[in-house]
Write an enzyme that holds these catalytic residues in place. Sequence first.
Site, PDB file in Angstrom:
ATOM      1  N   LYS A  53      28.275  30.430 105.531  1.00 42.64           N
ATOM      2  CA  LYS A  53      27.050  29.891 106.148  1.00 42.64           C
ATOM      3  C   LYS A  53      26.208  29.165 105.085  1.00 42.64           C
ATOM      4  O   LYS A  53      25.648  28.101 105.332  1.00 42.64           O
ATOM      5  CB  LYS A  53      26.255  31.024 106.804  1.00 42.64           C
ATOM      6  CG  LYS A  53      26.911  31.528 108.089  1.00 42.64           C
ATOM      7  CD  LYS A  53      26.334  32.836 108.605  1.00 42.64           C
ATOM      8  CE  LYS A  53      27.203  33.350 109.764  1.00 42.64           C
ATOM      9  NZ  LYS A  53      26.803  34.682 110.243  1.00 42.64           N
ATOM     10  N   GLN A  97      22.873  39.597 109.039  1.00 44.34           N
ATOM     11  CA  GLN A  97      24.324  39.694 109.206  1.00 44.34           C
ATOM     12  C   GLN A  97      24.699  41.087 109.720  1.00 44.34           C
ATOM     13  O   GLN A  97      24.320  42.093 109.125  1.00 44.34           O
ATOM     14  CB  GLN A  97      25.022  39.390 107.867  1.00 44.34           C
ATOM     15  CG  GLN A  97      26.532  39.349 107.948  1.00 44.34           C
ATOM     16  CD  GLN A  97      27.068  38.222 108.847  1.00 44.34           C
ATOM     17  OE1 GLN A  97      26.599  37.085 108.768  1.00 44.34           O
ATOM     18  NE2 GLN A  97      28.017  38.547 109.702  1.00 44.34           N
ATOM     19  N   ASP A 120      20.164  33.133 115.558  1.00 46.89           N
ATOM     20  CA  ASP A 120      21.397  33.707 116.103  1.00 46.89           C
ATOM     21  C   ASP A 120      21.268  33.920 117.618  1.00 46.89           C
ATOM     22  O   ASP A 120      22.265  34.193 118.289  1.00 46.89           O
ATOM     23  CB  ASP A 120      21.691  35.071 115.447  1.00 46.89           C
ATOM     24  CG  ASP A 120      22.803  34.998 114.408  1.00 46.89           C
ATOM     25  OD1 ASP A 120      23.578  34.025 114.441  1.00 46.89           O
ATOM     26  OD2 ASP A 120      22.889  35.926 113.583  1.00 46.89           O
TER      27      ASP A 120
END
Length: 293
Positions: A53, A97, A120
């Site tokens: 990322k 994460q 997200d």
Amino acid sequence: MSKIIDGKAISEQIKREIAAEVANMIDHGQNAPHLAAVIVGDDGASKTYVASKEKACHSVGMTSSVYRLPESTTEAELLQTVEFLNNDPEIDGYIIQLPLPKHINEEKVIAAIKPEKDVDGFTSVNAGRMQLGLPCYIPATPNGIMELIKRSEIETSGKNVVVIGRSNIVGTPMAILMSRKGIDSTVTLCHSRTKNLPEIVRHADIVVVAIGKQGFLTADMVKPGAVVIDVGIHRIEDPTSPKGYKIMGDADYDEVAKVASMITPVPGGVGPMTIVSLLQNTLKAAKGEVYPK
Ligand code: NAD
């Protein structure tokens, strides 16, 4: 033989578009969009995801910062980091994460993310807004699949779509998005308790398979000419490959490709689109497109 939906090429094209927009923002005296990532502990796969990322951010001219916290981080400490990121005006969006260490309540941490920065799309606010068709951040994988469908000019209106798997990050949002006005598919969502699954899948014009079982979708389940989107990722030992493993999906690719009209390969299909979607959401955050600044 089916046409391959080249997720790698499509994702590269989207990256070029994002890079051009970022360069334009900088030319106009604005800051580059800034994505932050928080990683707790030492999980190898998580570290790989965060590194890719970060690399993707740099490749389009975005700023990225990574907060690496030790496995021993308490829930309260992580919530403090979340609070800091929520309030830092320099950061447009951030991700936590997953998975988090077992002693931390994931739901509680996700609930603390400010929806405006939840690139997200995991918070209940963004999930609810997606269901209502309001501006929101759509989770990366479903967002990437919608881009693949759009850019491959796959007809969706009035088509029968079968989604296999109902996770909150893939299957359920896919079912919602495909049934939305403008996409207009008729959707069936299958899961582990579905009866006669092969029979249902055989009626599909478009199949999205996201269950995490390698080779589950076999050619006899697929209607000739159907489109197959394979979300699964499995690392399979393969002594003949230089890496010692190969990546395979939830579909029996070689056989299904003989029946389907179009198919996403694994690797190189849905996977590359996921990271690009995160960049798209970060760009939207920086521009205040979802939640006006
Ligand atoms: P998950 O484990 O959270 O959910 C799996 C779903 O499949 C569940 O809803 C379950 O009901 C259903 N299921 C399980 N067995 C089934 C069966 N026999 N028949 C019908 N349904 C069944 O999985 P997930 O997070 O949605 O991930 C699915 C797969 O996609 C995994 O292989 C994962 O690695 C992969 N994935 C890939 C990407 C990407 O970027 N390409 C992103 C996320 C997940």
